[in-house]
Design an enzyme around this catalytic site. Structure first.
Site, mmCIF file in Angstrom:
data_model
loop_
_atom_site.group_PDB
_atom_site.id
_atom_site.type_symbol
_atom_site.label_atom_id
_atom_site.label_comp_id
_atom_site.label_asym_id
_atom_site.label_seq_id
_atom_site.Cartn_x
_atom_site.Cartn_y
_atom_site.Cartn_z
ATOM 1 N N ASP A 121 -1.759 -0.671 5.867
ATOM 2 C CA ASP A 121 -2.100 -0.127 7.180
ATOM 3 C C ASP A 121 -3.590 -0.010 7.453
ATOM 4 O OD1 ASP A 121 -2.425 2.035 5.279
ATOM 5 O OD2 ASP A 121 -2.506 3.386 7.002
ATOM 6 N N SER B 104 -2.228 0.633 -4.765
ATOM 7 C CA SER B 104 -2.768 1.741 -3.970
ATOM 8 C C SER B 104 -4.134 2.172 -4.472
ATOM 9 C CB SER B 104 -1.799 2.935 -4.041
ATOM 10 O OG SER B 104 -2.332 4.061 -3.384
ATOM 11 N N ASP B 105 -4.899 2.745 -3.571
ATOM 12 C CA ASP B 105 -6.160 3.375 -3.944
ATOM 13 C C ASP B 105 -5.985 4.868 -4.175
ATOM 14 O OD1 ASP B 105 -7.991 1.295 -4.164
ATOM 15 O OD2 ASP B 105 -8.275 1.179 -2.003
ATOM 16 N N GLU C 254 -0.146 5.131 0.857
ATOM 17 C CA GLU C 254 -0.399 6.138 1.887
ATOM 18 C C GLU C 254 -0.585 5.492 3.266
ATOM 19 O OE1 GLU C 254 -2.955 9.597 0.368
ATOM 20 O OE2 GLU C 254 -3.431 7.964 -1.016
ATOM 21 N N ASP D 76 0.869 -1.164 0.000
ATOM 22 C CA ASP D 76 0.000 0.000 0.000
ATOM 23 C C ASP D 76 0.916 1.227 0.000
ATOM 24 O OD1 ASP D 76 -2.336 1.687 0.540
ATOM 25 O OD2 ASP D 76 -1.545 1.800 2.587
ATOM 26 N N ARG E 258 -15.256 12.841 -0.567
ATOM 27 C CA ARG E 258 -14.229 13.843 -0.866
ATOM 28 C C ARG E 258 -14.629 14.752 -2.021
ATOM 29 N NH1 ARG E 258 -9.175 9.562 -0.589
ATOM 30 N NH2 ARG E 258 -8.724 9.772 1.646
ATOM 31 N N LYS F 207 -6.670 -4.387 -5.469
ATOM 32 C CA LYS F 207 -5.428 -4.892 -4.855
ATOM 33 C C LYS F 207 -5.423 -6.426 -4.850
ATOM 34 C CE LYS F 207 -4.766 -0.861 -1.864
ATOM 35 N NZ LYS F 207 -4.365 -0.402 -0.523
ATOM 36 N N GLU G 214 -0.554 10.574 4.245
ATOM 37 C CA GLU G 214 -1.822 10.624 3.530
ATOM 38 C C GLU G 214 -1.940 11.944 2.771
ATOM 39 O OE1 GLU G 214 -4.179 8.340 3.342
ATOM 40 O OE2 GLU G 214 -3.522 6.876 4.863
#
Length: 207
Positions: A152, A90-91, A9, A7, A46, A133, A15
């Site tokens: 994480d 990663s997202d 961030e 991953d 967001r 992922k 982040e």
């Protein structure tokens, strides 16, 4: 051959959206997948905030460019590369990750894309797959690779479910304690040792 899938961030970098929160003073941007496990719901949240405050892609790119890697991450990645292939799953989005990828030495990054209008407004996002992922690791395994994974947050558990071995790194207690069968570390040295101890090829090379 073995691949370590990271991953980004919270694992190797801060982040990005927390830096957006710092720059804009908009507290809501501090929410991550640690708070909203569904990434689609998080991004809808967001983009709604960005629309309300007339924020653009350049605001997020500026935040990303201001970040450094987490302490020790650069040396750690360079050590891992000596024994494994490294992939970032990663997202995040390709449109904002470039500054951090440069600091990581441009590893392979598999992530998502943003839909951006001509005036720089982020109008949409394109998720590669609901469990991108997991699907990436399954793809590597279908070609004969062994995969380790480290992350994480909740959205990294999908990697752990299919990897040969998965590890939490820097995970909040509420997340790591909810998955007690997954080893959890708070430093890169222990994480690196976890990879090496579970590696077939490293043991062959040292035999």
């Amino acid at each position: 051959m073995e691949i370590v899938c990271f991953d980004m961030e919270g694992t190797l970098t801060p982040e990005i959206w927390e830096q957006v929160a710092k720059n804009t003073g908009i507290y809501e941007f501090n929410k991550t997948t640690r708070d909203i496990p569904s990434y689609g719901e998080l991004m809808d949240f967001r983009l709604d905030i960005m629309s309300k405050h007339n924020l653009k892609l350049s605001d997020v790119q500026k935040a990303a460019s201001e970040l450094d890697l987490l302490p020790g991450a650069e040396d750690f990645i360079n050590r891992v590369r000596q024994n494994f292939q490294v992939v970032i799953l990663s997202d995040t989005f390709h449109e904002i990750a470039q500054p951090l990828m440069q600091k990581l030495g441009f590893p392979l990054l598999l992530c998502h894309n943003l839909g951006v209008e001509k005036d720089g407004i982020i109008s949409s996002y394109n998720l590669r797959h609901e469990t991108a992922k997991k699907q990436a690791i399954l793809g590597f395994q279908s070609m004969g690779y062994r995969c380790f994974a480290a992350g994480d947050s909740y959205n990294d558990i999908q990697m752990f479910d299919v990897a040969e071995k998965g590890f939490f790194i820097n995970a909040p207690e509420k997340i790591s304690s909810s998955q007690p069968h997954i080893q959890s570390f708070d430093n890169y040295e222990d994480l690196e040792n976890g990879f090496l101890q579970n590696s077939i090829f490293y043991k062959w090379m040292k035999a």
